[in-house]
Design a protein around this motif. Structure first.
Motif, short mmCIF file in Angstrom:
data_model
loop_
_atom_site.label_atom_id
_atom_site.label_comp_id
_atom_site.label_asym_id
_atom_site.label_seq_id
_atom_site.Cartn_x
_atom_site.Cartn_y
_atom_site.Cartn_z
N ARG A 1 0.84 -1.20 0.00
CA ARG A 1 0.00 0.00 0.00
C ARG A 1 0.88 1.25 0.00
N PRO A 2 0.48 2.27 -0.74
CA PRO A 2 1.29 3.48 -0.77
C PRO A 2 1.28 4.20 0.57
N GLY A 3 2.42 4.75 0.92
CA GLY A 3 2.55 5.50 2.16
C GLY A 3 3.68 6.50 2.01
N GLN A 4 3.95 7.21 3.09
CA GLN A 4 5.01 8.20 3.05
C GLN A 4 5.72 8.23 4.39
N ARG A 5 7.06 8.27 4.34
CA ARG A 5 7.85 8.41 5.55
C ARG A 5 7.69 9.83 6.09
N SER A 6 7.93 10.00 7.37
CA SER A 6 7.80 11.31 7.99
C SER A 6 8.92 12.25 7.56
N ASP A 7 8.60 13.54 7.50
CA ASP A 7 9.61 14.55 7.28
C ASP A 7 10.41 14.70 8.57
N TYR A 8 11.68 15.13 8.43
CA TYR A 8 12.47 15.41 9.62
C TYR A 8 13.43 16.55 9.33
N LYS A 9 13.97 17.13 10.40
CA LYS A 9 14.88 18.26 10.28
C LYS A 9 16.26 17.80 10.70
N LYS A 10 17.26 18.23 9.93
CA LYS A 10 18.64 17.86 10.19
C LYS A 10 19.42 19.16 10.43
N ALA A 11 20.33 19.14 11.42
CA ALA A 11 21.14 20.32 11.72
C ALA A 11 22.61 19.95 11.66
N MET A 12 23.36 20.73 10.88
CA MET A 12 24.81 20.59 10.84
C MET A 12 25.39 21.70 11.71
N VAL A 13 26.04 21.31 12.80
CA VAL A 13 26.52 22.24 13.81
C VAL A 13 28.03 22.37 13.67
N LYS A 14 28.51 23.61 13.47
CA LYS A 14 29.95 23.86 13.38
C LYS A 14 30.46 24.23 14.76
N LEU A 15 31.44 23.46 15.23
CA LEU A 15 32.01 23.70 16.55
C LEU A 15 33.20 24.63 16.46
N ALA A 16 33.52 25.28 17.57
CA ALA A 16 34.69 26.15 17.63
C ALA A 16 35.95 25.30 17.45
N ASP A 17 37.04 25.93 17.03
CA ASP A 17 38.29 25.22 16.80
C ASP A 17 38.76 24.54 18.09
N GLY A 18 39.19 23.28 17.94
CA GLY A 18 39.69 22.52 19.08
C GLY A 18 38.62 21.81 19.89
N GLN A 19 37.34 21.97 19.55
CA GLN A 19 36.25 21.33 20.29
C GLN A 19 35.76 20.11 19.51
N THR A 20 35.39 19.06 20.24
CA THR A 20 34.86 17.86 19.61
C THR A 20 33.72 17.31 20.45
N ILE A 21 32.89 16.50 19.81
CA ILE A 21 31.81 15.77 20.49
C ILE A 21 32.02 14.31 20.15
N ASP A 22 32.14 13.46 21.18
CA ASP A 22 32.28 12.04 20.97
C ASP A 22 30.89 11.42 20.94
N LEU A 23 30.44 11.02 19.75
CA LEU A 23 29.09 10.49 19.59
C LEU A 23 28.99 9.01 19.92
N THR A 24 30.12 8.37 20.19
CA THR A 24 30.07 6.93 20.49
C THR A 24 29.72 6.65 21.95
N THR A 25 29.79 7.65 22.81
CA THR A 25 29.42 7.46 24.22
C THR A 25 28.05 8.07 24.48
N GLY A 26 27.38 7.62 25.51
CA GLY A 26 26.08 8.13 25.86
C GLY A 26 26.19 9.47 26.58
N VAL A 27 25.09 10.22 26.56
CA VAL A 27 25.07 11.53 27.23
C VAL A 27 24.47 11.39 28.59
#
Length: 106
Positions: A80-106
């Motif tokens: 049956r025809p259907g449609q996936r939901s729309d979503y919003k994506k954000a690309m965040v630029k961090l200051a120099d020397g800053q990182t986010i480790d996405l492999t660990t939980g928050v």
């Protein structure tokens, strides 16, 4: 004074409601060399809210936020025809020397 200059006051709950999940794709991983991190965010979130949420949750300094609304694909679900939901994506630029480790939980 604009809202971006004076900052946005967010509750901790709203910050966690804004940031839904990290986007781990080949293209999103490629732009980490340029100090960008990509997140799936709430569709009603604004750029100043996204900036404040990332700074609050991860404790980093954000230089810029780019957003894009990804339209859901039309697909067949059990024939049956259907449609996936729309979503919003954000690309965040961090200051120099800053990182986010996405492999660990928050």
């Amino acid at each position: 004074m604009s809202e971006a200059k004076k900052g946005v006051a967010l509750s901790r709950e709203r910050a966690y409601d804004i940031i839904l999940s990290p986007v781990i794709t080949e293209k999103a991983t490629f732009i980490t060399d340029k100090n960008f991190v990509t997140f799936k965010v709430a569709t009603d979130a604004t750029k100043p809210e996204i900036k404040a949420a990332v700074e609050m949750v991860f404790g980093v300094t954000v230089k810029a936020v780019n957003t894009v609304t990804v339209k859901g694909k039309r697909k067949l679900f059990k024939g049956r025809p259907g449609q996936r939901s729309d979503y919003k994506k954000a690309m965040v630029k961090l200051a120099d020397g800053q990182t986010i480790d996405l492999t660990t939980g928050v």
